[in-house]
Design a protein around this motif. Structure first.
Motif, short mmCIF file in Angstrom:
data_model
loop_
_atom_site.label_atom_id
_atom_site.label_comp_id
_atom_site.label_asym_id
_atom_site.label_seq_id
_atom_site.Cartn_x
_atom_site.Cartn_y
_atom_site.Cartn_z
N ALA A 89 0.85 -1.18 0.00
CA ALA A 89 0.00 0.00 0.00
C ALA A 89 0.89 1.23 0.00
CB ALA A 89 -0.93 0.02 1.21
N PHE A 90 0.36 2.32 -0.56
CA PHE A 90 1.11 3.56 -0.56
C PHE A 90 1.03 4.20 0.83
CE2 PHE A 90 -0.06 2.85 -4.98
CZ PHE A 90 1.20 2.91 -5.56
N ALA A 91 2.02 5.03 1.14
CA ALA A 91 2.09 5.64 2.47
C ALA A 91 0.97 6.65 2.67
CB ALA A 91 3.44 6.33 2.64
N ILE A 92 0.55 6.78 3.92
CA ILE A 92 -0.25 7.94 4.31
C ILE A 92 0.63 8.93 5.07
CG2 ILE A 92 -2.44 6.70 4.32
CD1 ILE A 92 -2.24 6.50 7.35
N GLY A 93 1.83 8.50 5.38
CA GLY A 93 2.84 9.35 5.99
C GLY A 93 4.11 8.55 6.16
N SER A 94 5.26 9.15 5.92
CA SER A 94 6.52 8.44 6.09
C SER A 94 7.62 9.43 6.43
CB SER A 94 6.89 7.64 4.83
OG SER A 94 7.16 8.51 3.74
N VAL A 95 8.68 8.90 7.04
CA VAL A 95 9.82 9.73 7.44
C VAL A 95 11.11 8.97 7.16
CG1 VAL A 95 11.01 10.90 9.34
CG2 VAL A 95 8.51 10.90 9.27
N ALA A 96 12.05 9.63 6.53
CA ALA A 96 13.43 9.15 6.43
C ALA A 96 14.27 10.02 7.36
CB ALA A 96 13.95 9.24 5.01
N ALA A 97 15.01 9.40 8.25
CA ALA A 97 15.78 10.16 9.23
C ALA A 97 17.18 9.59 9.39
CB ALA A 97 15.07 10.15 10.58
N ALA A 98 18.15 10.48 9.56
CA ALA A 98 19.52 10.10 9.91
C ALA A 98 19.97 11.03 11.01
CB ALA A 98 20.44 10.21 8.70
N LEU A 99 20.74 10.51 11.97
CA LEU A 99 21.06 11.30 13.16
C LEU A 99 22.46 10.97 13.66
CD1 LEU A 99 19.69 13.30 15.17
CD2 LEU A 99 19.10 11.31 16.55
N ASP A 100 23.20 12.03 13.96
CA ASP A 100 24.51 11.91 14.62
C ASP A 100 24.40 12.63 15.97
OD1 ASP A 100 27.13 11.80 15.44
OD2 ASP A 100 27.91 13.14 13.90
N SER A 117 3.56 17.07 -3.12
CA SER A 117 3.66 16.58 -4.50
C SER A 117 5.05 16.06 -4.81
CB SER A 117 3.32 17.72 -5.47
OG SER A 117 4.28 18.76 -5.36
N ARG A 118 5.98 16.25 -3.89
CA ARG A 118 7.35 15.78 -4.04
C ARG A 118 7.86 15.35 -2.67
NH1 ARG A 118 7.22 21.34 -3.88
NH2 ARG A 118 8.83 22.43 -2.68
N PRO A 119 8.95 14.60 -2.61
CA PRO A 119 9.54 14.31 -1.30
C PRO A 119 9.83 15.62 -0.59
CG PRO A 119 10.61 13.05 -3.04
CD PRO A 119 9.74 14.04 -3.73
N TRP A 120 9.50 15.68 0.69
CA TRP A 120 9.57 16.95 1.42
C TRP A 120 10.77 16.94 2.38
CZ3 TRP A 120 6.74 21.27 0.59
CH2 TRP A 120 6.87 22.32 1.52
N ARG A 121 11.81 17.66 2.02
CA ARG A 121 12.97 17.78 2.91
C ARG A 121 12.61 18.72 4.05
NH1 ARG A 121 18.59 17.17 2.23
NH2 ARG A 121 19.52 17.39 4.30
N ALA A 122 12.79 18.26 5.27
CA ALA A 122 12.36 19.01 6.45
C ALA A 122 13.48 19.93 6.94
CB ALA A 122 11.90 18.06 7.54
N HIS A 123 13.76 20.97 6.19
CA HIS A 123 14.87 21.86 6.52
C HIS A 123 14.63 22.61 7.82
CE1 HIS A 123 17.20 21.22 2.89
NE2 HIS A 123 16.13 21.45 2.14
N ALA A 163 9.64 19.02 14.74
CA ALA A 163 8.59 18.61 13.83
C ALA A 163 7.49 19.66 13.74
CB ALA A 163 8.01 17.27 14.28
N ASP A 164 7.15 20.26 14.88
CA ASP A 164 6.14 21.31 14.89
C ASP A 164 6.59 22.51 14.05
OD1 ASP A 164 4.42 19.86 16.49
OD2 ASP A 164 5.09 20.80 18.36
N ALA A 165 7.89 22.82 14.12
CA ALA A 165 8.41 23.94 13.32
C ALA A 165 8.26 23.66 11.83
CB ALA A 165 9.87 24.18 13.67
#
Length: 330
Positions: free
Chosen positions: A238-249, A267-273, A293-295
């Motif tokens: 099934a397609f996502a209803i929400g997803s997150v890719a995360a990397a952390l140091d 409409s595109r992958p959303w980079r969370a700057h 995340a709220d920001a």
């Protein structure tokens, strides 16, 4: 289905020349999206140029420690490759979260980037859709839109991009290389997908007739500590209803570097700057993760039936970053 011609290309220049000779031609990789759209009449190419025999099916480590992935690499081979799993685990996880095993065996990396939205109004030729027929309207605005965009949409289109793979690629600053009749070029993935604006039918910044040849992942040590998490309406394909890719140091409880990208929200992958800026240099705590995340999600403009995506993505962000923090502390 409209009758169409078929040509198999054996070199990149030949493929580009074939497409350049016919403005109604399309490149054919695995066909897992294009052929479906041909069956419904949304896509009606006069010619298919088969690119699966091109020498673009390799994955190699670059001299600077990144990865170079050929456009005809299948999704299954990408997810299974040891260097992908070692250097960019979130990418392997994202690919495995998408589609089914049979589809991943066919689908290609280049085609994955170019897949069209799964909005039901886009594929329903009886209903208006600005992405399919510019100027006809967006039926989703007042219709079924529970899985549509909350970020970066417009009054002309609220569809989302369906790719899981592209979300991870966005987090890792991937670069898309392509070939045209005028020579090679490249686009950062951040510039690859165009904003919706009032032209939702224009989805990418690729020049006309361009053939994607490779995707390059720059070296990113933080990517080795990454995860992808996808929420969908059923456990199977099934397609996502929400997803997150995360990397952390994290070092001594402080966020030294973080990468975040969201899927199924635009409409595109959303980079969370905004979230990345809020976290960098600060404490690696659940409260800080939630505030970041709220920001990012402060700009969200949900429709009547998709507001649930805001807390969903917020909670996914906190959960995933907390898991990575705990992993780093072991």
């Amino acid at each position: 289905m409209r009758e169409f011609g078929y040509e198999r290309a054996y070199d990149v220049s030949g493929a580009v020349a074939l497409l350049g000779a016919d403005p109604e031609a399309r490149y054919l990789g695995g066909g897992t999206n294009l052929v479906d759209l041909m069956k419904t009449g949304v896509e009606r190419p006069a010619l298919l140029v088969d690119v699966t025999q091109l020498p673009l099916d390799g994955i190699e480590v670059t001299a600077d420690g990144g990865l170079r992935v050929g456009a005809t690499v299948t999704n299954s081979d990408l997810a299974a490759h040891p260097e992908v799993r070692l250097r960019y685990p979130a990418l392997a996880q994202a690919v495995l979260a998408g589609a089914s095993g049979q589809l991943r065996n066919m689908a290609t990396v280049g085609g994955n980037l170019l897949q069209r939205t799964r909005c039901g109004y886009f594929t329903d030729r009886a209903r208006p859709c600005n992405k399919r027929t510019p100027g006809s309207g967006c039926a989703a605005l007042e219709g079924e839109h529970h899985n549509h965009a909350i970020l970066g949409a417009s009054a002309h289109c609220v569809a989302t991009h369906p790719s899981d793979m592209a979300v991870a690629l966005a987090a890792f600053d991937a670069v898309v290389s392509y070939e045209t009749g005028d020579g090679p070029g490249e686009l950062a993935l951040a510039d690859f997908y165009l904003p919706v604006g009032d032209t939702p039918h224009r989805e990418t910044a690729l020049p006309p007739g361009a053939l994607i040849t490779h995707i390059t992942l720059p070296p990113a040590p933080v990517a080795a500590h990454s995860r992808y998490r996808k929420v969908r309406e059923r456990a199977s394909y099934a397609f996502a209803i929400g997803s997150v890719a995360a990397a952390l140091d994290v070092r001594d409880g402080v966020v030294r570097e973080v990468r975040l990208a969201y899927g199924a929200v635009a409409s595109r992958p959303w980079r969370a700057h905004a979230a990345e800026r809020a976290l960098t240099g600060g404490p690696a705590t659940a409260a800080a993760f939630a505030a970041a995340a709220d920001a990012e999600l402060a700009a969200a403009e949900p429709l009547s039936d998709n507001g649930y995506k805001v807390p969903l993505v917020r909670n996914l962000t906190v959960t995933l970053l907390t898991e990575l923090t705990e992993e780093a502390a072991r």
